[in-house]
Design a protein around this motif. Structure first.
Motif, PDB file in Angstrom:
ATOM      1  N   ASN A 122      19.948-124.202  -8.588  1.00 45.36           N
ATOM      2  CA  ASN A 122      19.147-123.428  -7.648  1.00 45.36           C
ATOM      3  C   ASN A 122      17.937-122.885  -8.405  1.00 45.36           C
ATOM      4  N   VAL A 123      16.782-122.861  -7.771  1.00 50.22           N
ATOM      5  CA  VAL A 123      15.563-122.387  -8.419  1.00 50.22           C
ATOM      6  C   VAL A 123      15.731-120.965  -8.974  1.00 50.22           C
ATOM      7  N   ASP A 124      16.582-120.172  -8.351  1.00 50.84           N
ATOM      8  CA  ASP A 124      16.841-118.817  -8.853  1.00 50.84           C
ATOM      9  C   ASP A 124      17.418-118.837 -10.268  1.00 50.84           C
ATOM     10  N   ASP A 125      18.096-119.924 -10.635  1.00 49.58           N
ATOM     11  CA  ASP A 125      18.737-120.055 -11.937  1.00 49.58           C
ATOM     12  C   ASP A 125      18.111-121.143 -12.796  1.00 49.58           C
ATOM     13  N   ALA A 126      16.915-121.601 -12.421  1.00 55.51           N
ATOM     14  CA  ALA A 126      16.251-122.708 -13.114  1.00 55.51           C
ATOM     15  C   ALA A 126      15.825-122.292 -14.522  1.00 55.51           C
ATOM     16  N   PRO A 127      15.773-123.250 -15.437  1.00 58.05           N
ATOM     17  CA  PRO A 127      15.373-122.933 -16.815  1.00 58.05           C
ATOM     18  C   PRO A 127      13.923-122.456 -16.887  1.00 58.05           C
TER      19      PRO A 127
ATOM     20  N   SER B  71      23.445-117.508   7.971  1.00 54.78           N
ATOM     21  CA  SER B  71      24.397-117.033   6.960  1.00 54.78           C
ATOM     22  C   SER B  71      23.690-116.684   5.649  1.00 54.78           C
ATOM     23  N   GLY B  72      22.443-116.254   5.725  1.00 51.89           N
ATOM     24  CA  GLY B  72      21.700-115.918   4.519  1.00 51.89           C
ATOM     25  C   GLY B  72      21.077-117.153   3.893  1.00 51.89           C
ATOM     26  N   THR B  73      20.047-116.929   3.121  1.00 47.72           N
ATOM     27  CA  THR B  73      19.365-118.047   2.473  1.00 47.72           C
ATOM     28  C   THR B  73      20.041-118.374   1.155  1.00 47.72           C
ATOM     29  N   ARG B  74      19.872-119.617   0.699  1.00 43.56           N
ATOM     30  CA  ARG B  74      20.492-120.066  -0.539  1.00 43.56           C
ATOM     31  C   ARG B  74      19.691-119.613  -1.764  1.00 43.56           C
ATOM     32  N   SER B  75      18.359-119.737  -1.698  1.00 40.90           N
ATOM     33  CA  SER B  75      17.490-119.281  -2.791  1.00 40.90           C
ATOM     34  C   SER B  75      16.974-117.904  -2.387  1.00 40.90           C
ATOM     35  N   LYS B  76      17.251-116.912  -3.197  1.00 41.35           N
ATOM     36  CA  LYS B  76      16.979-115.537  -2.787  1.00 41.35           C
ATOM     37  C   LYS B  76      15.888-114.825  -3.594  1.00 41.35           C
ATOM     38  N   ARG B  77      15.742-115.176  -4.881  1.00 42.71           N
ATOM     39  CA  ARG B  77      14.840-114.408  -5.732  1.00 42.71           C
ATOM     40  C   ARG B  77      13.452-115.006  -5.888  1.00 42.71           C
ATOM     41  N   THR B  78      13.365-116.325  -5.869  1.00 50.34           N
ATOM     42  CA  THR B  78      12.071-116.957  -6.132  1.00 50.34           C
ATOM     43  C   THR B  78      11.964-118.261  -5.353  1.00 50.34           C
ATOM     44  N   GLY B  79      10.786-118.844  -5.390  1.00 49.59           N
ATOM     45  CA  GLY B  79      10.564-120.128  -4.742  1.00 49.59           C
ATOM     46  C   GLY B  79      10.149-121.175  -5.759  1.00 49.59           C
ATOM     47  N   LEU B  80      10.158-122.413  -5.339  1.00 50.82           N
ATOM     48  CA  LEU B  80       9.773-123.522  -6.206  1.00 50.82           C
ATOM     49  C   LEU B  80       8.336-123.354  -6.696  1.00 50.82           C
ATOM     50  N   ARG B  81       7.442-122.955  -5.805  1.00 48.42           N
ATOM     51  CA  ARG B  81       6.031-122.736  -6.166  1.00 48.42           C
ATOM     52  C   ARG B  81       5.914-121.749  -7.333  1.00 48.42           C
ATOM     53  N   GLU B  82       6.570-120.612  -7.207  1.00 50.49           N
ATOM     54  CA  GLU B  82       6.477-119.577  -8.239  1.00 50.49           C
ATOM     55  C   GLU B  82       7.118-120.034  -9.547  1.00 50.49           C
ATOM     56  N   TRP B  83       8.262-120.721  -9.447  1.00 50.12           N
ATOM     57  CA  TRP B  83       8.918-121.204 -10.663  1.00 50.12           C
ATOM     58  C   TRP B  83       8.022-122.202 -11.394  1.00 50.12           C
ATOM     59  N   LEU B  84       7.470-123.165 -10.674  1.00 51.92           N
ATOM     60  CA  LEU B  84       6.595-124.153 -11.317  1.00 51.92           C
ATOM     61  C   LEU B  84       5.388-123.480 -11.971  1.00 51.92           C
ATOM     62  N   ASP B  85       4.868-122.435 -11.341  1.00 54.04           N
ATOM     63  CA  ASP B  85       3.708-121.738 -11.890  1.00 54.04           C
ATOM     64  C   ASP B  85       4.023-120.952 -13.162  1.00 54.04           C
ATOM     65  N   THR B  86       5.308-120.714 -13.446  1.00 56.87           N
ATOM     66  CA  THR B  86       5.674-119.990 -14.677  1.00 56.87           C
ATOM     67  C   THR B  86       5.857-120.915 -15.873  1.00 56.87           C
ATOM     68  N   LEU B  87       5.944-122.217 -15.623  1.00 58.33           N
ATOM     69  CA  LEU B  87       6.235-123.159 -16.707  1.00 58.33           C
ATOM     70  C   LEU B  87       5.018-123.423 -17.579  1.00 58.33           C
TER      71      LEU B  87
END
Length: 180
Positions: free
Chosen positions: A38-43, A78-94
């Motif tokens: 999950n993107v929330d736990d991505a490296p 039943s709630g969303t699966r990814s809760k803290r961040t999105g793919l866009r934001e994660w990619l922008d941190t790399l």
């Protein structure tokens, strides 16, 4: 020596993109060690990864934004699966990608022409190219039933995702063998 490890990073609101990511991972598994995350736990760094597959839902013609995720959370049964961040934001941190890293991208969207729906995969591809990543295959879309915003994957899409993962894994194994 390059890493042969594959990582599938997904963002999922209603669970459809997660199902696709798991199916892609299952298709990749015979070809390389694979982890579905999950993107929330991505490296936070891509070192040690040989193949990165990134996928997310299409919202408002592209990758999700904080606002579209908040709207999806209101619709989720039943709630969303990814809760803290999105793919866009994660990619922008790399940071810049390792030289031998190859990538693939996918999205989930309703089954209408891309000029009507947009594509999260195209935005992910653009961000990965900025990091210096090479795409192993063209972006892929998997479809959800458009009759209900929280609907399930369209019939056959999970099997198609597994087959896409298998094809991707075979191409990656061939590339890895050539590099050895």
């Amino acid at each position: 020596m390059s890493s042969t490890r594959a990582v599938v990073v997904f963002e999922s609101m209603f669970g459809n993109t997660e199902l696709v990511a798991e199916a892609v991972g299952a298709g990749l598994a015979p070809h390389a060690p694979v982890e579905v995350v999950n993107v929330d736990d991505a490296p936070s760094a891509l070192d040690g990864i040989g193949l990165l597959v990134a996928g997310g839902p299409t919202h408002v013609h592209g990758m999700t934004r904080r606002r579209t995720r908040e709207e999806a959370a209101l619709q989720a049964r039943s709630g969303t699966r990814s809760k803290r961040t999105g793919l866009r934001e994660w990619l922008d941190t790399l940071e810049k990608a390792p030289a031998e890293l190859v990538t693939a991208v996918f999205d989930t969207r309703i089954a209408k022409p891309p000029w009507l729906t947009g594509s999260a995969a195209l935005g992910a591809r653009k961000r990965l190219r900025r990091l210096g990543c090479e795409l192993l295959v063209p972006p892929e879309s998997f479809f959800v039933d458009s009759s209900d915003p929280g609907a399930a994957l369209s019939e056959g899409e999970k099997d198609r995702a597994r087959a896409w993962g298998d094809e991707l894994g075979a191409r990656y194994a061939t590339l890895t063998n050539r590099r050895s």
